[in-house]
Design a protein around this motif. Sequence first.
Motif, PDB file in Angstrom:
ATOM      1  N   HIS A   1      -2.001 -10.948  -6.413  1.00 25.26           N
ATOM      2  CA  HIS A   1      -1.439 -10.306  -5.222  1.00 25.26           C
ATOM      3  C   HIS A   1      -0.999 -11.324  -4.194  1.00 25.26           C
ATOM      4  CE1 HIS A   1      -4.002  -7.233  -7.119  1.00 25.26           C
ATOM      5  NE2 HIS A   1      -2.950  -6.472  -6.856  1.00 25.26           N
ATOM      6  N   GLN A   2       0.134 -11.956  -4.500  1.00 18.56           N
ATOM      7  CA  GLN A   2       0.588 -13.030  -3.620  1.00 18.56           C
ATOM      8  C   GLN A   2       2.051 -12.872  -3.248  1.00 18.56           C
ATOM      9  OE1 GLN A   2      -0.014 -16.651  -5.720  1.00 18.56           O
ATOM     10  NE2 GLN A   2      -2.238 -16.450  -5.793  1.00 18.56           N
ATOM     11  N   HIS A   3       2.355 -13.488  -2.135  1.00 23.62           N
ATOM     12  CA  HIS A   3       3.745 -13.571  -1.734  1.00 23.62           C
ATOM     13  C   HIS A   3       3.991 -15.000  -1.268  1.00 23.62           C
ATOM     14  CE1 HIS A   3       7.571 -12.598   0.074  1.00 23.62           C
ATOM     15  NE2 HIS A   3       7.178 -13.302   1.120  1.00 23.62           N
ATOM     16  N   ILE A   4       4.960 -15.649  -1.886  1.00 20.83           N
ATOM     17  CA  ILE A   4       5.250 -17.021  -1.465  1.00 20.83           C
ATOM     18  C   ILE A   4       6.595 -17.026  -0.742  1.00 20.83           C
ATOM     19  CG2 ILE A   4       5.417 -19.446  -2.204  1.00 20.83           C
ATOM     20  CD1 ILE A   4       2.789 -18.151  -3.132  1.00 20.83           C
ATOM     21  N   GLY A   5       6.612 -17.562   0.449  1.00 19.99           N
ATOM     22  CA  GLY A   5       7.854 -17.625   1.203  1.00 19.99           C
ATOM     23  C   GLY A   5       7.923 -18.925   1.974  1.00 19.99           C
ATOM     24  N   ASN A   6       8.643 -18.892   3.080  1.00 22.02           N
ATOM     25  CA  ASN A   6       8.739 -20.076   3.938  1.00 22.02           C
ATOM     26  C   ASN A   6       8.275 -19.728   5.331  1.00 22.02           C
ATOM     27  OD1 ASN A   6       9.825 -22.417   2.613  1.00 22.02           O
ATOM     28  ND2 ASN A   6      11.629 -21.167   2.217  1.00 22.02           N
ATOM     29  N   TRP A   7       7.792 -20.711   6.055  1.00 20.24           N
ATOM     30  CA  TRP A   7       7.508 -20.502   7.465  1.00 20.24           C
ATOM     31  C   TRP A   7       8.854 -20.396   8.160  1.00 20.24           C
ATOM     32  CZ3 TRP A   7       2.605 -19.651   9.057  1.00 20.24           C
ATOM     33  CH2 TRP A   7       1.594 -19.994   8.164  1.00 20.24           C
TER      34      TRP A   7
ATOM     35  N   GLY B   1      12.117 -20.839   9.757  1.00 24.35           N
ATOM     36  CA  GLY B   1      12.848 -22.031  10.170  1.00 24.35           C
ATOM     37  C   GLY B   1      12.299 -23.329   9.605  1.00 24.35           C
ATOM     38  N   LYS B   2      11.343 -23.242   8.696  1.00 23.08           N
ATOM     39  CA  LYS B   2      10.723 -24.454   8.178  1.00 23.08           C
ATOM     40  C   LYS B   2      10.886 -24.498   6.664  1.00 23.08           C
ATOM     41  CE  LYS B   2       9.265 -25.008  12.282  1.00 23.08           C
ATOM     42  NZ  LYS B   2       8.136 -24.588  13.016  1.00 23.08           N
ATOM     43  N   THR B   3      10.736 -25.676   6.101  1.00 23.40           N
ATOM     44  CA  THR B   3      10.847 -25.771   4.648  1.00 23.40           C
ATOM     45  C   THR B   3       9.466 -25.858   4.000  1.00 23.40           C
ATOM     46  OG1 THR B   3      11.099 -28.137   4.892  1.00 23.40           O
ATOM     47  CG2 THR B   3      13.106 -26.867   4.604  1.00 23.40           C
ATOM     48  N   VAL B   4       8.465 -25.584   4.788  1.00 23.51           N
ATOM     49  CA  VAL B   4       7.110 -25.648   4.248  1.00 23.51           C
ATOM     50  C   VAL B   4       6.757 -24.306   3.604  1.00 23.51           C
ATOM     51  CG1 VAL B   4       4.697 -26.119   4.823  1.00 23.51           C
ATOM     52  CG2 VAL B   4       6.512 -27.218   6.134  1.00 23.51           C
ATOM     53  N   ASP B   5       6.201 -24.359   2.394  1.00 22.77           N
ATOM     54  CA  ASP B   5       5.814 -23.128   1.689  1.00 22.77           C
ATOM     55  C   ASP B   5       4.771 -22.344   2.471  1.00 22.77           C
ATOM     56  OD1 ASP B   5       7.444 -23.392  -0.437  1.00 22.77           O
ATOM     57  OD2 ASP B   5       5.902 -24.124  -1.831  1.00 22.77           O
ATOM     58  N   LYS B   6       4.940 -21.026   2.410  1.00 18.35           N
ATOM     59  CA  LYS B   6       3.967 -20.165   3.054  1.00 18.35           C
ATOM     60  C   LYS B   6       3.431 -19.203   1.997  1.00 18.35           C
ATOM     61  CE  LYS B   6       3.680 -16.791   6.802  1.00 18.35           C
ATOM     62  NZ  LYS B   6       4.457 -16.070   7.815  1.00 18.35           N
ATOM     63  N   ALA B   7       2.161 -19.317   1.652  1.00 20.94           N
ATOM     64  CA  ALA B   7       1.575 -18.459   0.625  1.00 20.94           C
ATOM     65  C   ALA B   7       0.597 -17.483   1.251  1.00 20.94           C
ATOM     66  CB  ALA B   7       0.874 -19.319  -0.423  1.00 20.94           C
TER      67      ALA B   7
ATOM     68  N   ILE C   1      -8.977  -7.881   2.340  1.00 22.67           N
ATOM     69  CA  ILE C   1      -8.944  -9.261   2.852  1.00 22.67           C
ATOM     70  C   ILE C   1      -7.559  -9.861   2.656  1.00 22.67           C
ATOM     71  CG2 ILE C   1     -10.013 -11.546   2.743  1.00 22.67           C
ATOM     72  CD1 ILE C   1     -12.549 -10.238   1.749  1.00 22.67           C
ATOM     73  N   TYR C   2      -6.976 -10.283   3.771  1.00 26.29           N
ATOM     74  CA  TYR C   2      -5.677 -10.953   3.754  1.00 26.29           C
ATOM     75  C   TYR C   2      -5.948 -12.449   3.845  1.00 26.29           C
ATOM     76  CZ  TYR C   2      -1.471 -12.946   5.873  1.00 26.29           C
ATOM     77  OH  TYR C   2      -0.392 -13.741   6.162  1.00 26.29           O
ATOM     78  N   VAL C   3      -5.286 -13.220   2.975  1.00 28.84           N
ATOM     79  CA  VAL C   3      -5.528 -14.673   2.974  1.00 28.84           C
ATOM     80  C   VAL C   3      -4.208 -15.415   3.133  1.00 28.84           C
ATOM     81  CG1 VAL C   3      -6.565 -16.612   1.725  1.00 28.84           C
ATOM     82  CG2 VAL C   3      -7.427 -14.308   1.326  1.00 28.84           C
ATOM     83  N   ILE C   4      -4.197 -16.391   4.000  1.00 35.15           N
ATOM     84  CA  ILE C   4      -3.015 -17.239   4.125  1.00 35.15           C
ATOM     85  C   ILE C   4      -3.417 -18.694   3.887  1.00 35.15           C
ATOM     86  CG2 ILE C   4      -3.190 -17.432   6.661  1.00 35.15           C
ATOM     87  CD1 ILE C   4       0.018 -17.251   6.447  1.00 35.15           C
ATOM     88  N   ASP C   5      -2.605 -19.380   3.105  1.00 34.44           N
ATOM     89  CA  ASP C   5      -2.860 -20.777   2.740  1.00 34.44           C
ATOM     90  C   ASP C   5      -2.059 -21.654   3.707  1.00 34.44           C
ATOM     91  OD1 ASP C   5      -3.453 -23.070   1.331  1.00 34.44           O
ATOM     92  OD2 ASP C   5      -2.227 -22.586  -0.430  1.00 34.44           O
ATOM     93  N   LEU C   6      -2.731 -22.260   4.665  1.00 34.63           N
ATOM     94  CA  LEU C   6      -2.013 -23.087   5.652  1.00 34.63           C
ATOM     95  C   LEU C   6      -1.637 -24.436   5.045  1.00 34.63           C
ATOM     96  CD1 LEU C   6      -4.160 -22.387   8.864  1.00 34.63           C
ATOM     97  CD2 LEU C   6      -1.960 -21.384   8.240  1.00 34.63           C
ATOM     98  N   PRO C   7      -0.597 -25.074   5.582  1.00 34.93           N
ATOM     99  CA  PRO C   7      -0.224 -26.401   5.054  1.00 34.93           C
ATOM    100  C   PRO C   7      -1.380 -27.398   5.207  1.00 34.93           C
ATOM    101  CG  PRO C   7       1.404 -25.610   6.660  1.00 34.93           C
ATOM    102  CD  PRO C   7       0.272 -24.645   6.688  1.00 34.93           C
TER     103      PRO C   7
END
Length: 231
Positions: A26-32, A34-40, A51-57
């Motif tokens: 159950h994941q969504h991978i995108g971008n922050w 205006g940024k090129t950093v992955d946002k998972a 539970i919502y989980v976000i993987d910070l850079p």
Amino acid sequence: MRIRVALAGNPNVGKSVVFNNLTGGHQHIGNWPGKTVDKAEGTLNYKGNEIYVIDLPGTYSLTAYSVEELIARDYIIQEKPDVVVNIVDASNLERNLYLTLQLLELGANVIIALNKVDLAEREGIKIDTKKLEEKLGVPVIPTVAPRKEGMKELLDAIVKYARKPVKRRIVKYDEKIERYIGEIEKIIEGKVGDLDKRWVAIKILENDEEIKKKIDKSLLSKCEEAMGRMG
Ligand SMILES: Nc1nc2c(ncn2[C@@H]2O[C@H](COP(=O)(O)OP(=O)(O)OP(=O)(O)O)[C@@H](O)[C@H]2O)c(=O)[nH]1
Ligand SMILES: [Mg+2]
């Protein structure tokens, strides 16, 4: 209960492995924006909690010197996750704890996942987790992410502490710096919205451009005056 969790840690400590363990399919991978950093981002259900989980850079610090650091820091300040799981590399504890202290200073509700304990043990490093908990004032859960060891314990801690912020121990600086912090805190008291005033005071002393942008000009010059007076 709905619980929002952010994973924070130095680069390469195992954040993504923990993230995948927790959120599975159950994941969504995108971008922050205006940024090129992955946002998972991902979600899971655990013991009746969503539970919502976000993987910070991955970052070594929370200053404002890189895009990654700014993203991680702004996320924690603005979104106020219920829990910040700070993933720490047990084989490199000292360097990793720098970020931990910054997270605590920011006022985040921190739980430590002490990851790579297998690697640490192989290198002859044995960490007294109870002692570490005492010293930092936050829960410490040993994990070996690729083997999914400690994941259940981590989830139990997340659920337990989500609405019960852990008592944290704040770093004390030397007397002179503490005096500066105290003076600035007095000036900004009640004027920095819901930001932690001690944290803002420290950032002003560090001359942090991003924080200075967020603060009223006249307030800032009062702080600078006070700093000048104290020498
Ligand atoms: N021995 C061991 N290796 C691990 C453990 N956790 C993660 N690793 C390995 O460490 C490497 C980095 O893991 P990632 O999950 O990609 O690390 P990350 O924190 O997401 O890294 P960034 O996204 O670059 O910040 C991978 O090769 C993992 O297999 C662990 O507990 N023990
Ligand atoms: Mg990663």
